[in-house]
Design an enzyme around this catalytic site. Structure first.
Site, mmCIF file in Angstrom:
data_model
loop_
_atom_site.group_PDB
_atom_site.id
_atom_site.type_symbol
_atom_site.label_atom_id
_atom_site.label_comp_id
_atom_site.label_asym_id
_atom_site.label_seq_id
_atom_site.Cartn_x
_atom_site.Cartn_y
_atom_site.Cartn_z
ATOM 1 N NE ARG A 108 7.189 4.162 3.528
ATOM 2 C CZ ARG A 108 7.710 4.251 2.324
ATOM 3 N NH1 ARG A 108 7.780 5.412 1.715
ATOM 4 N NH2 ARG A 108 8.151 3.196 1.683
ATOM 5 C CB THR A 112 -2.031 4.398 1.845
ATOM 6 O OG1 THR A 112 -1.474 4.360 3.170
ATOM 7 C CG2 THR A 112 -3.327 3.602 1.832
ATOM 8 C CG ASP A 204 12.454 -1.492 5.855
ATOM 9 O OD1 ASP A 204 12.919 -1.039 6.927
ATOM 10 O OD2 ASP A 204 11.241 -1.560 5.633
ATOM 11 C CG ASP A 207 12.833 -4.696 7.840
ATOM 12 O OD1 ASP A 207 12.339 -4.652 8.983
ATOM 13 O OD2 ASP A 207 12.158 -4.891 6.814
#
Ligand code: PRP
Ligand code: URA
Length: 213
Positions: A108, A112, A204, A207
């Site tokens: 991603r 945006t 995340d 991560d």
């Protein structure tokens, strides 16, 4: 919330809920996080595979010949959305050891939030397989929609999407773009924040699985 839509399943099993709570905890380290994601994949896979077709074969038991059920129908393919989707593959392979694995690399854009493709490889012939697209997070839905667009362009038809945590925004987008796709969700969260992260979420996923950042 999605009562009546048989293509959207929110898993209710207490073990799945408990394990997702462990993932949400920011104190859960990489090692444990990775192991729990794998366990959740197995538990969710068990739910998602309920509708597998059976056929009957004759088996010689020590006492007599019996007509017994075995899995039949299309062969499975697991397609993780890289990176974080890789965390779900091991658990599903424990249930479907002969599954073929495809890979779709998407990230991603931080500004945006649009998905960008960097790698795609699917097992052929994909059109004959029961396909499980997996990613821990369904946030805006952009990545899932793009991955399934790609699979359909290559002939994939029988597609199930599995995620650990979903935001309502992502479920709506995926459902609108691909109403034929069955969506399995571990837990449905409140919504997205200004950075398109799921809240309360787990942060995340990539991560936390790979220990990056
Ligand atoms: C995360 C996650 C999904 C995507 C979800 O991946 O694993 O693929 O974001 O967001 P969306 O629904 O808004 O598209 P990310 O792009 O961070 O890449 P990574 O797996 O490599 O960390
Ligand atoms: N991707 C993640 O890993 N987490 C989110 O909350 C949203 C997208």
């Amino acid at each position: 919330m999605y009562n009546g839509n048989e293509n959207i399943v929110i898993c209710e099993h207490p073990l799945i809920k408990h394990k997702i709570t462990m993932l949400r905890n920011k104190e859960t380290g990489t090692n444990e996080f990775r192991a729990i994601v794998e366990e959740i994949a197995m538990l969710m896979g068990y739910e998602a595979l309920r509708d597998l077709k059976l056929q009957y074969v004759d088996v010689e038991t020590p006492l007599e010949t019996a007509s017994c059920p075995v899995i039949a129908g299309k062969k499975p393919a697991i397609v993780p959305i890289l990176r974080a989707g890789l965390g779900l593959v091991g658990g599903l392979l424990k249930l479907m050891p002969a599954a073929k694995i495809g890979h779709i690399g998407l990230y991603r854009d931080e500004e945006t939030h649009e998905p960008h493709e960097y790698y795609c490889k699917l097992p052929a012939p994909i059109e004959l397989r029961k396909i499980f697209v997996v990613d821990p997070m369904l946030a805006t839905g952009g990545s899932a929609v793009a991955a399934i667009d790609f699979i359909k362009q290559h002939g994939g038809k029988d597609i199930t999407f599995m995620c650990v945590i979903a935001a309502p925004e992502g479920v709506e987008k995926l459902q609108k773009a691909h109403p034929d796709v069955k969506i399995f969700i571990g837990d449905l969260d409140r919504g997205l924040n200004e950075n398109a992260y799921i809240c309360p979420g787990l942060g995340d996923a990539g991560d936390r699985i790979f220990g990056t950042k």
